[in-house]
Each structure stands twice: as structure tokens, then as C-alpha cells.
Design an enzyme around this catalytic site. Sequence first.
Site, mmCIF file in Angstrom:
data_model
loop_
_atom_site.group_PDB
_atom_site.id
_atom_site.type_symbol
_atom_site.label_atom_id
_atom_site.label_comp_id
_atom_site.label_asym_id
_atom_site.label_seq_id
_atom_site.Cartn_x
_atom_site.Cartn_y
_atom_site.Cartn_z
ATOM 1 N N GLU A 117 -13.672 -5.428 4.790
ATOM 2 C CA GLU A 117 -12.476 -4.697 5.224
ATOM 3 C C GLU A 117 -11.299 -5.635 4.990
ATOM 4 O OE1 GLU A 117 -10.440 -2.339 5.549
ATOM 5 O OE2 GLU A 117 -11.452 -1.292 7.180
ATOM 6 N N CYS A 150 -1.967 -2.438 7.674
ATOM 7 C CA CYS A 150 -1.889 -3.378 6.547
ATOM 8 C C CYS A 150 -0.586 -4.164 6.500
ATOM 9 C CB CYS A 150 -2.155 -2.642 5.242
ATOM 10 S SG CYS A 150 -3.859 -1.982 5.203
ATOM 11 N N ALA A 173 0.671 0.585 6.356
ATOM 12 C CA ALA A 173 1.331 1.143 7.538
ATOM 13 C C ALA A 173 1.663 -0.001 8.486
ATOM 14 C CB ALA A 173 0.422 2.141 8.231
ATOM 15 N N HIS A 214 -10.637 0.751 -3.126
ATOM 16 C CA HIS A 214 -11.965 0.784 -2.517
ATOM 17 C C HIS A 214 -13.045 1.363 -3.433
ATOM 18 C CE1 HIS A 214 -10.156 -0.422 1.154
ATOM 19 N NE2 HIS A 214 -9.705 0.740 1.533
ATOM 20 N N HIS A 234 -10.630 7.064 1.214
ATOM 21 C CA HIS A 234 -9.250 6.989 0.711
ATOM 22 C C HIS A 234 -9.152 5.896 -0.339
ATOM 23 C CE1 HIS A 234 -9.468 3.895 3.850
ATOM 24 N NE2 HIS A 234 -8.512 3.257 3.170
ATOM 25 N N SER A 261 -15.062 0.544 5.257
ATOM 26 C CA SER A 261 -14.046 1.160 6.130
ATOM 27 C C SER A 261 -14.209 2.678 6.266
ATOM 28 C CB SER A 261 -12.636 0.856 5.600
ATOM 29 O OG SER A 261 -12.379 1.586 4.416
ATOM 30 N N ASP A 296 0.777 -1.248 0.000
ATOM 31 C CA ASP A 296 0.000 0.000 0.000
ATOM 32 C C ASP A 296 0.808 1.298 0.000
ATOM 33 O OD1 ASP A 296 -1.878 -1.972 0.287
ATOM 34 O OD2 ASP A 296 -2.826 -1.166 2.078
ATOM 35 N N ASP A 308 -4.848 -0.689 -1.648
ATOM 36 C CA ASP A 308 -6.261 -0.513 -1.340
ATOM 37 C C ASP A 308 -6.936 -0.049 -2.626
ATOM 38 O OD1 ASP A 308 -6.206 -1.224 1.308
ATOM 39 O OD2 ASP A 308 -6.621 0.767 2.108
ATOM 40 N N LYS A 360 -6.851 -4.974 -3.049
ATOM 41 C CA LYS A 360 -7.549 -5.480 -1.861
ATOM 42 C C LYS A 360 -8.578 -4.460 -1.398
ATOM 43 C CE LYS A 360 -3.976 -4.035 1.458
ATOM 44 N NZ LYS A 360 -4.779 -3.155 2.282
#
Length: 194
Positions: free
Chosen positions: A108, A140, A136, A59, A76, A65, A15, A57, A101
Site C-alpha cells: 500500500e 495521499c 486526496a 495498481h 481503482h 488496497s 494523484d 496510483d 506508486k
Amino acid sequence: MRLKLTDKDALVIVDVQKDFCPGGALPVPDGDAVVQPLNTYIELFVRAGLPVFATRDWHPENHVSFKKNGGMWPVHCLQNSKGAEFHDELSLPPDAFIINKGDRPELEAYSGFQGTLLDSLLRERGVRRIFVGGLATDYCVKHTVLGGLNLGYQVFLLLDAVRAVNVKPDDGRRAVELMLRTGAVCVDREDVNV
């Protein structure tokens, strides 16, 4: 510790996206500091002919989330948005495997293994050891490391190529301690050789 890379190894970058870097929608403090160390690891793995994986990510607008949908985070890494792009200076090779993902609204997914093909792609290539860095540390990265351990991989945490959100002070340190207790091994660039 000195580690020689083998044909059973892969690099997993977690990420490193614009929204998680300074100026993004959900910035990790000093998040862009992981880019240069990761580029060094990428160069090392490419030189050794080893696979590089990068999770992101990805999304949808109605993702579980997001605060507006009852989650804990601001919006985000929306699919196809600028914020979902990898950091401009991250030197991913052209043949890097991109793992999306969190692309289902109801799921989530902190781990790069959750709801993705990461495990299958690693196994197809005979990978036994994964080297994990990115963002982070306390979310993740931690969940990807724990997911890898649960699936039977030997996991090395690239300590010089991670940064933490630290929603609570010391979250990052506690995450590293948990990963170590669970079986991960911390290394940095000095430890890894072709």
C-alpha cells in the site's frame, strides 16, 4: 506569507487521476476542482524553469488496497486503464516526471515517496522545498507531505489545490492540522511568486 520561488523548489502533484474525480471509481468530492489551481501552479513553475512531478496510483489487479483483496477501497487506478489516466484538463508539461506508486501488489503506498524514485530525483536536482497539491488531502497528499518532511524537505501545502475524501467528517481538516503540526506550511496562489 510571500514566497519567491528559487532553484531549490519543485512542484509535486499528487494523484489527479480520473478515478479520483467525479464519475471515477473512487471519486473525491469536488476532486476536479483542484485542476485549475494546479494548472496555475504548473504555469508558474514552468515559467521559472522548475521541475514538476506528478504521482499516480498505478495498481495491479491483485493490489492489497482493493476490497476484494482485503483492503478498504474499491478497485481503482488499474495500470493502463482509463481511470488511471490524469484528468484530461490537467496541463502537465511534456517534461514532467511521472511517479508510479502502489505498483506492487503487496505494498500500500499512500505517499509519493514510498517505493518510488521521487526522493532520488528531487535530490539529484538539488531540490530542498516541495510544493504539494492534489488528491486526496486526507490520504495521499497527507502521506506525501509527511514523507517529504521526514526526509528533510521544507514542505508547502497548496491549500487551494487539495480536496479531501472525508470518509469520516472532518478527516480533511484533521489531516491539514496534522501536516501543520508536523512542520508543513499552508500557502495558496497569492503567496507564491517567481
